[in-house]
Design a protein around this motif. Structure first.
Motif, PDB file in Angstrom:
ATOM      1  N   THR A   1      32.908  27.154  61.190  1.00  0.00           N
ATOM      2  CA  THR A   1      33.409  26.280  62.251  1.00  0.00           C
ATOM      3  C   THR A   1      34.868  25.884  61.992  1.00  0.00           C
ATOM      4  N   LEU A   2      35.166  25.471  60.757  1.00  0.00           N
ATOM      5  CA  LEU A   2      36.539  25.106  60.420  1.00  0.00           C
ATOM      6  C   LEU A   2      37.474  26.308  60.537  1.00  0.00           C
ATOM      7  N   LYS A   3      37.004  27.460  60.096  1.00  0.00           N
ATOM      8  CA  LYS A   3      37.817  28.679  60.156  1.00  0.00           C
ATOM      9  C   LYS A   3      38.222  28.986  61.590  1.00  0.00           C
ATOM     10  N   ARG A   4      37.265  28.982  62.480  1.00  0.00           N
ATOM     11  CA  ARG A   4      37.556  29.276  63.898  1.00  0.00           C
ATOM     12  C   ARG A   4      38.521  28.259  64.482  1.00  0.00           C
ATOM     13  N   SER A   5      38.281  27.007  64.179  1.00  0.00           N
ATOM     14  CA  SER A   5      39.117  25.947  64.733  1.00  0.00           C
ATOM     15  C   SER A   5      40.565  26.061  64.243  1.00  0.00           C
ATOM     16  N   PHE A   6      40.743  26.326  62.966  1.00  0.00           N
ATOM     17  CA  PHE A   6      42.103  26.452  62.438  1.00  0.00           C
ATOM     18  C   PHE A   6      42.775  27.749  62.904  1.00  0.00           C
ATOM     19  N   GLU A   7      42.001  28.807  63.081  1.00  0.00           N
ATOM     20  CA  GLU A   7      42.583  30.047  63.610  1.00  0.00           C
ATOM     21  C   GLU A   7      43.124  29.831  65.017  1.00  0.00           C
ATOM     22  N   ARG A   8      42.406  29.046  65.818  1.00  0.00           N
ATOM     23  CA  ARG A   8      42.894  28.730  67.169  1.00  0.00           C
ATOM     24  C   ARG A   8      44.201  27.945  67.120  1.00  0.00           C
TER      25      ARG A   8
ATOM     26  N   VAL B   1      41.122  37.673  56.963  1.00  0.00           N
ATOM     27  CA  VAL B   1      42.538  37.834  57.209  1.00  0.00           C
ATOM     28  C   VAL B   1      42.768  38.214  58.659  1.00  0.00           C
ATOM     29  N   ASP B   2      41.958  37.688  59.590  1.00  0.00           N
ATOM     30  CA  ASP B   2      42.111  37.994  60.998  1.00  0.00           C
ATOM     31  C   ASP B   2      43.353  37.314  61.545  1.00  0.00           C
ATOM     32  N   ASN B   3      43.867  37.815  62.630  1.00  0.00           N
ATOM     33  CA  ASN B   3      44.951  37.209  63.395  1.00  0.00           C
ATOM     34  C   ASN B   3      46.286  37.168  62.666  1.00  0.00           C
ATOM     35  N   GLN B   4      46.440  37.807  61.537  1.00  0.00           N
ATOM     36  CA  GLN B   4      47.696  37.768  60.805  1.00  0.00           C
ATOM     37  C   GLN B   4      48.790  38.490  61.582  1.00  0.00           C
ATOM     38  N   GLY B   5      48.467  39.612  62.186  1.00  0.00           N
ATOM     39  CA  GLY B   5      49.463  40.421  62.865  1.00  0.00           C
ATOM     40  C   GLY B   5      50.112  39.728  64.041  1.00  0.00           C
ATOM     41  N   ALA B   6      49.382  38.926  64.795  1.00  0.00           N
ATOM     42  CA  ALA B   6      49.935  38.279  65.986  1.00  0.00           C
ATOM     43  C   ALA B   6      51.109  37.372  65.636  1.00  0.00           C
TER      44      ALA B   6
ATOM     45  N   GLY C   1      57.282  36.902  65.089  1.00  0.00           N
ATOM     46  CA  GLY C   1      58.401  36.471  64.270  1.00  0.00           C
ATOM     47  C   GLY C   1      58.199  35.097  63.645  1.00  0.00           C
ATOM     48  N   GLN C   2      56.995  34.580  63.658  1.00  0.00           N
ATOM     49  CA  GLN C   2      56.706  33.274  63.088  1.00  0.00           C
ATOM     50  C   GLN C   2      56.117  33.463  61.699  1.00  0.00           C
ATOM     51  N   SER C   3      56.396  32.506  60.834  1.00  0.00           N
ATOM     52  CA  SER C   3      55.711  32.544  59.548  1.00  0.00           C
ATOM     53  C   SER C   3      54.397  31.795  59.749  1.00  0.00           C
ATOM     54  N   GLN C   4      53.312  32.466  59.459  1.00  0.00           N
ATOM     55  CA  GLN C   4      52.002  31.899  59.733  1.00  0.00           C
ATOM     56  C   GLN C   4      51.563  31.011  58.584  1.00  0.00           C
ATOM     57  N   LYS C   5      50.953  29.886  58.912  1.00  0.00           N
ATOM     58  CA  LYS C   5      50.409  28.985  57.911  1.00  0.00           C
ATOM     59  C   LYS C   5      49.149  29.626  57.348  1.00  0.00           C
ATOM     60  N   VAL C   6      49.046  29.657  56.024  1.00  0.00           N
ATOM     61  CA  VAL C   6      47.867  30.225  55.373  1.00  0.00           C
ATOM     62  C   VAL C   6      47.040  29.077  54.799  1.00  0.00           C
TER      63      VAL C   6
ATOM     64  N   ASP D   1      41.269  17.875  63.644  1.00  0.00           N
ATOM     65  CA  ASP D   1      42.382  16.954  63.885  1.00  0.00           C
ATOM     66  C   ASP D   1      42.609  16.044  62.676  1.00  0.00           C
ATOM     67  N   ASP D   2      41.523  15.498  62.118  1.00  0.00           N
ATOM     68  CA  ASP D   2      41.633  14.623  60.946  1.00  0.00           C
ATOM     69  C   ASP D   2      42.262  15.366  59.766  1.00  0.00           C
ATOM     70  N   ILE D   3      41.810  16.603  59.564  1.00  0.00           N
ATOM     71  CA  ILE D   3      42.305  17.389  58.433  1.00  0.00           C
ATOM     72  C   ILE D   3      43.784  17.729  58.632  1.00  0.00           C
ATOM     73  N   GLU D   4      44.156  18.129  59.839  1.00  0.00           N
ATOM     74  CA  GLU D   4      45.554  18.484  60.091  1.00  0.00           C
ATOM     75  C   GLU D   4      46.467  17.259  59.956  1.00  0.00           C
ATOM     76  N   LYS D   5      45.998  16.092  60.385  1.00  0.00           N
ATOM     77  CA  LYS D   5      46.773  14.857  60.188  1.00  0.00           C
ATOM     78  C   LYS D   5      46.959  14.590  58.696  1.00  0.00           C
ATOM     79  N   ALA D   6      45.911  14.853  57.919  1.00  0.00           N
ATOM     80  CA  ALA D   6      45.988  14.650  56.473  1.00  0.00           C
ATOM     81  C   ALA D   6      47.000  15.608  55.844  1.00  0.00           C
ATOM     82  N   PHE D   7      47.087  16.844  56.350  1.00  0.00           N
ATOM     83  CA  PHE D   7      48.093  17.787  55.853  1.00  0.00           C
ATOM     84  C   PHE D   7      49.501  17.242  56.085  1.00  0.00           C
ATOM     85  N   ASP D   8      49.707  16.652  57.254  1.00  0.00           N
ATOM     86  CA  ASP D   8      51.038  16.160  57.624  1.00  0.00           C
ATOM     87  C   ASP D   8      51.414  14.872  56.904  1.00  0.00           C
ATOM     88  N   LYS D   9      50.426  14.171  56.393  1.00  0.00           N
ATOM     89  CA  LYS D   9      50.696  12.896  55.733  1.00  0.00           C
ATOM     90  C   LYS D   9      51.011  13.159  54.264  1.00  0.00           C
TER      91      LYS D   9
END
Length: 191
Positions: free
Chosen positions: A33-40, A5-10, A15-20, A124-132
């Motif tokens: 690796t995926l965790k770090r990339s998505f946290e960024r 649950v890192d980076n939740q406070g930022a 004032g943004q709703s964070q994507k979980v 990038d592939d995974i995030e595109k899949a989320f948006d599709k």
């Protein structure tokens, strides 16, 4: 259970709703690796390695996104897809697998996944899949017929899935020696 649950406070302070995002992956290196990339990218990332861990996480969290590995320590990730979809029908679920087959792709979509990606796939592939969220009737149809090797692999994978990923039982059902099946699996292994 590995709940991160890192980076939740930022994001909350800004004032943004964070994507979980929930990553269900038994390969710790890939999950990390995926965790770090998505946290960024601003996600709050939770991780689980099994269906049981997913059930525990859903008691306290409700992710809007999930990446689910198809094969979790020999078990099928499809049960995780079903559980996550039942928990929240609007969740964006992407199945990620090194054992892609038409049969498991169809089942994953029927159970609630929005997309199905073969490994190796990147963030990038995974995030595109989320948006599709809708299908594309204009997608190009393959001009090449399916190769015999691809058909063989799909048959092997379907038999493996039907045998709960038990190599000995799958080999028996395919009518081949267990060592022959193990060699074929090593040749097609994708990490």
């Amino acid at each position: 259970m590995a709940e991160d649950v890192d980076n939740q406070g930022a994001a909350v302070e800004a004032g943004q709703s964070q994507k979980v995002l929930l990553i269900v992956e038994d390969d710790e290196s890939l999950a990390r690796t995926l965790k770090r990339s998505f946290e960024r990218r601003g996600y709050r990332v939770l991780t689980a390695q099994s269906h049981e861990e997913v059930l525990e996480l859903l008691k306290t969290d409700s992710p809007g996104y999930a990446v689910v590995d198809l094969k979790l320590n020999g078990a099928s990730g499809l049960s995780c897809v079903q559980t996550l979809h039942a928990h929240d029908e609007e969740m964006n679920i992407v199945v990620l697998t090194g054992f892609a087959s038409i049969a498991t792709a169809v089942e994953a979509i029927k159970l609630g996944a929005r997309h199905y990606l073969a490994k190796p796939s990147n963030t990038d592939d995974i995030e595109k899949a989320f948006d599709k969220t809708e299908g594309d009737a204009e997608v190009e149809l393959g001009a090449r017929p399916t190769s015999i090797k691809t058909l063989e692999w799909e048959r092997i994978h379907q038999t493996l899935a039907d045998a709960d990923f038990n190599i000995s039982e799958a080999a028996r059902r395919l009518g081949i020696h267990r060592r022959t099946l193990a060699r074929k699996l090593l040749k097609r292994q994708v990490k």
